[in-house]
Enzyme design. Structure first.
Site, PDB file in Angstrom:
ATOM      1  N   LYS A 150     -21.268  38.644  76.220  1.00  0.00           N
ATOM      2  CA  LYS A 150     -22.703  38.416  76.137  1.00  0.00           C
ATOM      3  C   LYS A 150     -23.474  39.646  76.591  1.00  0.00           C
ATOM      4  CE  LYS A 150     -22.475  33.452  77.319  1.00  0.00           C
ATOM      5  NZ  LYS A 150     -23.043  32.883  76.098  1.00  0.00           N
TER       6      LYS A 150
ATOM      7  N   ARG B  89     -16.122  24.521  73.249  1.00  0.00           N
ATOM      8  CA  ARG B  89     -15.445  23.563  72.367  1.00  0.00           C
ATOM      9  C   ARG B  89     -13.932  23.627  72.518  1.00  0.00           C
ATOM     10  NH1 ARG B  89     -18.417  26.181  67.348  1.00  0.00           N
ATOM     11  NH2 ARG B  89     -19.857  26.557  69.073  1.00  0.00           N
TER      12      ARG B  89
ATOM     13  N   ASP C 238     -23.486  26.888  82.755  1.00  0.00           N
ATOM     14  CA  ASP C 238     -22.624  26.429  81.667  1.00  0.00           C
ATOM     15  C   ASP C 238     -21.659  25.324  82.084  1.00  0.00           C
ATOM     16  OD1 ASP C 238     -22.375  26.756  78.933  1.00  0.00           O
ATOM     17  OD2 ASP C 238     -20.658  28.094  79.075  1.00  0.00           O
TER      18      ASP C 238
END
Length: 572
Positions: free
Chosen positions: A350, A424, A361
């Protein structure tokens, strides 16, 4: 949440239950196929990991950072600082008196002096929701609080009124709140429907959450002085209001715990530390606990979690809490929360700006853990399993690389094309474990996609799922609890967006197209036929400003929705 810094961390207590061992699988069904060499790599990298029970807290790092680590046992049980009660008459010792007003229907309760409706209007008070006007009458502060259109009176309006009261009365110790007088025993038009219990719960939630403060690392702070709130209602409503006030304070405590977990610096709130907090929660909330360390994670074939963890010096954890209601359960619900305690993006790094709030997060895991903490006190009638896969996502020579393939718990292989789509990957294992329990429903929460923030902004969560009835239940619970969601589709024709050239699926969709939906379709691959709902809370998990009952930082979004869903859930 007002807190005093402490220089000493609470020591880890005796584990609540024995953790899952290699010869006792976490779930009954086992799918063949382990990520090649995962256990060997984990052992080589960390020099042979210890069992969770033997892993000490991060005290060595505490001295290096200069931070303090408070007792989580105290945090879990001691907040909010306000006591709530109901009364049939205004207490004489009230330092502040707040009165609710509907727009267009002003009425001052008998016995209240100094609140002149005409004067309020001249001074710009329109009774908009959350609007306040403060007057001083002798030694007493008087507060007019707007409730907006009477036809739209709801728990959320009462929640915002509680927040307005707490903020306006933060300088006093004792405050009273009087709901609108009109319609109570008069011939005026009926009051909008809001039960006494709903009123009490919403007021307590709003007032408590508005006083939340995270000041662990500040040299000084100015917490609210408010310590007592009395809601003045007719005698016939007192008991129901009091019950609602107790529920609201308990729900607010759970939300405050989630905020605390998210607001802690990532160096302090590591996966191991989160497991320690889960231990404290289990001990105080009568929950069964299992924690898997990095070796056990490899043995249980949790390839997504193990893969994301490879880049970090901090070992991962898989936390599993179980709540069993007294007298047996009518249904079972599994909650799964994404627990990335810091997300650098991994090798798909990032930007500096993009990393600044990435301790947030793990908001999904925080919401699940906080929800589990309140179930026994609220006497939720269903069995609940909370699963939290937690790790850091960091770059290193051992980190997974774009193009690598991981094998999840259910046997599906995943081509990792963007290491910053790591949430995910860990949820794939968490959802697979949840599905193995064969619950009546699965609900997951995750700060999953920036695409959902683009679509819905910072205040609304994306809601997806494979079962319209469950999605409707979650939607209804979110509306009742004041946490807005929006139902997004999972079109079957978009399934090809996650097709991989070399594996069963890939962890990204088509560039610039339906990113939140592609993530939802990815997660759907791991729940089988179990009814499942997914909440993408990337937007509302964090607030950038103090507003109403929100404070800048972690919001605890999702806790109220989950509690509202679970308290009335049934398998039928």
């Amino acid at each position: 949440m007002a807190k005093k810094a402490t220089a000493k961390r609470a020591t880890a207590k005796k584990p609540v239950t024995r953790r899952a061992a290699a010869n006792k699988p976490l779930a009954k069904r086992a799918v063949a196929g382990t990520q090649a060499g995962a256990k060997k790599q984990a052992g080589a990298k960390r020099g042979g990991a210890k069992r969770v029970g033997a892993v000490k807290s991060d005290g060595a790092r505490r001295a290096a950072t200069g931070g303090t680590t408070p007792s989580w046992q105290a945090r879990i049980t001691s907040w909010p600082d306000i006591s709530f009660s109901s009364a049939a008459a205004l207490p004489a010792d009230s330092d502040a008196v707040a009165v609710g007003f509907f727009a267009g229907r002003p009425a001052v309760p008998a016995g209240i002096r100094g609140l002149d409706v005409a004067l309020l209007r001249r001074q710009g008070f329109e009774a908009k929701v959350g609007q306040t006007h403060v007057l001083t009458a002798g030694r007493q502060t008087q507060i007019a609080i707007g409730l907006g259109d009477p036809g739209r009176y709801s728990p959320e309006v009462a929640r915002r009124a509680g927040a307005a009261l707490a903020r306006s009365a933060s300088h006093v110790r004792r405050a009273a709140f009087l709901p609108p007088a009109e319609g109570r025993g008069t011939r005026a038009r009926p009051m909008p429907t809001l039960s006494p219990g709903e009123l009490g719960q919403a007021l307590a939630e709003g007032a408590s959450l508005a006083t939340y403060e995270f000041s662990e690392y500040k040299s000084s702070s100015a917490p609210s002085r408010l310590r007592r709130v009395i809601v003045v209602v007719p005698e016939t409503e007192r008991r129901e209001v009091a019950d609602g006030l107790r529920r609201g304070a308990r729900v607010a405590r759970a939300v405050g715990l989630a905020r605390d977990l998210v607001n802690e610096p990532a160096r302090a709130m590591t996966p191991r530390r989160l497991a320690e907090v889960a231990t404290a929660v289990a001990e105080s909330s009568r929950l069964e606990l299992k924690v898997l360390d990095e070796n056990e994670i490899a043995e249980e074939r949790l390839g997504g979690l193990a893969g994301v963890a490879l880049g970090s010096e901090e070992p991962p954890r898989l936390i599993r809490l179980t709540y069993e209601p007294e007298g047996g359960a009518s249904a079972t619900v599994a909650l799964v929360g994404k627990g990335i305690t810091f997300d650098s993006g991994g090798l798909s790094l990032k930007t500096a700006d993009g990393m600044m709030s990435m301790k947030t997060d793990m908001s999904g895991a925080a919401a699940v853990l906080a929800t589990m903490s309140a179930l026994a006190d609220l006497q939720v009638p269903v069995r609940v399993i909370g699963i939290m896969p937690t790790t850091e996502n960091m770059p290193s020579g051992r980190a997974i690389k774009p193009g690598d393939v991981l094998r999840a718990r259910n046997g599906k292989t995943i081509e990792v094309l963007n290491t910053d789509a790591e949430g995910r990957l860990v949820l794939a294992d968490g959802l697979s474990l949840a599905a193995e329990e064969k619950p009546d429903a699965i609900v997951d929460l995750a700060t999953l996609t920036g695409a959902c923030v683009v679509a819905l902004g910072r205040q609304i969560a994306g809601l997806m799922g494979n079962d319209d009835r469950l999605v409707a239940r979650v939607k209804d619970a979110s509306e009742r609890s004041g946490e807005p969601t929006w139902h997004l589709p999972l079109p079957d024709e978009y399934r090809r967006h996650i097709d991989s050239e070399v594996a069963d699926i890939k962890n990204v969709g088509n560039a610039g197209q339906a990113g939140a939906l592609a993530a939802g379709l990815f997660l759907r691959e791991f729940v089988g036929q179990i009814p499942w709902a997914h909440l993408d809370i990337a937007g509302p998990a964090r607030s950038d400003a103090d507003e109403g009952y929100l404070r800048k930082g972690g919001t605890g979004f999702g806790v109220r929705t989950l509690i509202e869903l679970l308290k009335s859930f049934s398998a039928s």
